[in-house]
Design an enzyme around this catalytic site. Sequence first.
Site, mmCIF file in Angstrom:
data_model
loop_
_atom_site.group_PDB
_atom_site.id
_atom_site.type_symbol
_atom_site.label_atom_id
_atom_site.label_comp_id
_atom_site.label_asym_id
_atom_site.label_seq_id
_atom_site.Cartn_x
_atom_site.Cartn_y
_atom_site.Cartn_z
ATOM 1 N N ASP A 98 0.842 -1.077 -0.045
ATOM 2 C CA ASP A 98 -0.084 0.354 0.150
ATOM 3 C C ASP A 98 0.566 1.887 0.072
ATOM 4 O OD1 ASP A 98 -2.542 1.538 0.329
ATOM 5 O OD2 ASP A 98 -3.190 -0.392 0.793
ATOM 6 N N ASP A 199 -2.982 4.750 -2.402
ATOM 7 C CA ASP A 199 -3.812 5.078 -1.616
ATOM 8 C C ASP A 199 -4.591 6.496 -2.179
ATOM 9 O OD1 ASP A 199 -5.558 4.750 1.291
ATOM 10 O OD2 ASP A 199 -4.512 6.894 1.168
ATOM 11 N N GLU A 254 -6.349 3.487 -6.312
ATOM 12 C CA GLU A 254 -7.578 3.884 -6.051
ATOM 13 C C GLU A 254 -8.314 5.617 -6.142
ATOM 14 O OE1 GLU A 254 -9.633 4.388 -1.249
ATOM 15 O OE2 GLU A 254 -8.077 5.187 -1.279
ATOM 16 N N HIS A 327 -10.960 -3.139 2.818
ATOM 17 C CA HIS A 327 -10.845 -2.650 4.476
ATOM 18 C C HIS A 327 -11.624 -0.999 4.538
ATOM 19 C CE1 HIS A 327 -8.662 -0.195 2.833
ATOM 20 N NE2 HIS A 327 -7.989 0.391 3.475
ATOM 21 N N ASP A 328 -12.579 -0.539 3.477
ATOM 22 C CA ASP A 328 -13.414 0.684 4.386
ATOM 23 C C ASP A 328 -14.772 0.088 4.068
ATOM 24 O OD1 ASP A 328 -10.985 1.949 4.326
ATOM 25 O OD2 ASP A 328 -11.034 2.465 2.124
HETATM 26 C C1 GLC Z 1 -8.221 5.556 1.442
HETATM 27 C C2 GLC Z 1 -8.532 4.306 2.198
HETATM 28 C C3 GLC Z 1 -8.369 3.891 4.017
HETATM 29 C C4 GLC Z 1 -8.253 5.092 4.778
HETATM 30 C C5 GLC Z 1 -7.900 6.660 3.623
HETATM 31 C C6 GLC Z 1 -7.267 7.416 4.097
HETATM 32 O O1 GLC Z 1 -9.428 5.597 1.304
HETATM 33 O O2 GLC Z 1 -7.913 2.854 1.769
HETATM 34 O O3 GLC Z 1 -9.030 3.351 5.063
HETATM 35 O O4 GLC Z 1 -9.368 5.746 5.686
HETATM 36 O O5 GLC Z 1 -7.016 6.476 2.274
HETATM 37 O O6 GLC Z 1 -5.712 7.176 4.238
#
Ligand code: GLC
Length: 558
Positions: A98, A199, A254, A327-328
């Site tokens: 990540d 991320d 992402e 995980h979100d």
């Molecule tokens: C992304 C991650 C999430 C995190 C956010 C801030 O969306 O997947 O878990 O809280 O970024 O880093």
Amino acid sequence: MEQAWWKEAVVYQIYPRSFMDSNGDGIGDLNGITSKLDYLKELGVDVLWLSPVYQSPNDDNGYDISDYRAIMEEFGTMEDFDRMLRGIHERGMKLVMDLVVNHTSDEHAWFVESRSARENPYRDYYIWREGKDGKEPNNWGSCFSGSAWQHDEATDMYYLHLFSKKQPDLNWDNPKVREEVFSMMTWWCEKGIDGFRMDVISLISKEPGLPDGEVLPGESYAVCPCANGPHAHEYLQEMNRKVLSRYDLMTVGECAGVTVEEAKKYASLDGKELNMVFQFEHVDLDGGKYGKWTDRRVNLREFKQVMTSWQTGLEGKAWNSLFLGNHDQPRSVSRFGNDAPEYREICAKMLATCLHMLKGTPYVYQGEELGMKNCPFSGIEDYRDIESINAFRTLTGEGKIAPEDMLRYLALRSRDNARTPMQWDDSVNAGFSSGTPWIMVNPDYTEINAARELADPDSVFHYYRQLIALRKQEKIIVHGVYELLEPESESLYVYTRTLGEEKLLVICNFTAGEEEYRIPREFVSGSVLTGNYGRTTVEETVCLKPYEALVIHTGGQA
Ligand code: GLC
Ligand code: CA
């Protein structure tokens, strides 16, 4: 049809904090992951993506990094990491890290310097502004509630944080910041890792002048208008030239707020930026007035429309990533399916079939291969997630949502649903830890656990294993062109894939009722490739059972 290992691969996401605890402190760790590599090999996945394992004060469970070149103490040491990486490679799997570089932790050395004085050489590594009339510099809200600006006493200025105030945003317009990030990435590539999941990478380029955004009715702050900013593609192309193109990597961005048009640039098959993106349209479909905090369910027709726009929109131009959970997100079987005891397993298999037969690289989130479901949290004290806790305080505090309603929404939607410990067996704490887990274990672990599923050839685990193996045998699953059938159906998701003379028909019943379906003529003489009811023959009209999935193959050799 251009082949690439990351197109053929199936990725498995590990949330290290909740995967396996090797030393009894209640927190999953790297040695725990290493001890479970044979399990992952048996499942047949090719790539492991680890949520962040770097040094972090854990305001947002590792998504707030204070040192990119060190391992979080709770997770182990760099030697543990190297051993895990070797173990992954020895088994023929790959490791994706990540990469969290939209922001750092406020405890990162760069920020400690940056906040110390206006003239500090690191000042411009972050985004500092003067207040406006004694208030924040603009009206942007943080994704974790409240303003996106934090006033800092030391220099009487504000810094930007799109997430928590312990996650200050880096200033990507500063070339020194980009060089720091690229050199850190190179350091990890030299270690031998195989890729990056980036991320919120779509947020790195902020609109010049940081203009106010639109405040939606009932809201106190604007949704930050930062997605796909003016230099996002330019910075990723620079990253690609300076780092990514020098190694054989898999990259997935992402991309909050990404559209099909933007994705064609981020993930173009010409390879100038990334291999693929995570888009969020399908997981935003059940949102409401207060974003995800509602009990609305996804409408199947809308879901099909969204999936289809991505399948056809990127065809021949860019590559899709496929996911229903991470995980979100809450557990996919609870959210898109039916987690009642009589349907949970069959439904988890149907959802897996529906997703894995689409075109793109499938992602399995830890525990999804067991059909793990949402956790029966009761009070707010059961939650650990900063987003959930802040949202509860803010929305109930402002009287927008009654506490009992908010608790119901949290139980359906909180990210903590996906973060309860992995269920390995029916011993204490589901075999995850001999100590006290950092978050509660889902009490259903005596029923739902890996040991039990490994021993049962009919389990969700073995169904996933077979689906993953099929992908290795049938090129059409990787490369076939997608087409939607029955767009108006409220109960069935039916689509085809085509590769030369070969065709697949995928039929998924999203209801608990029986559904009749007339098989298109060309498939009547086809053969069953897979399905979740063990059906072996094709009839002209099938009466689909509750949550049945059926895949029929025709043309070429099955
Ligand atoms: C992304 C991650 C999430 C995190 C956010 C801030 O969306 O997947 O878990 O809280 O970024 O880093
Ligand atoms: Ca531990």
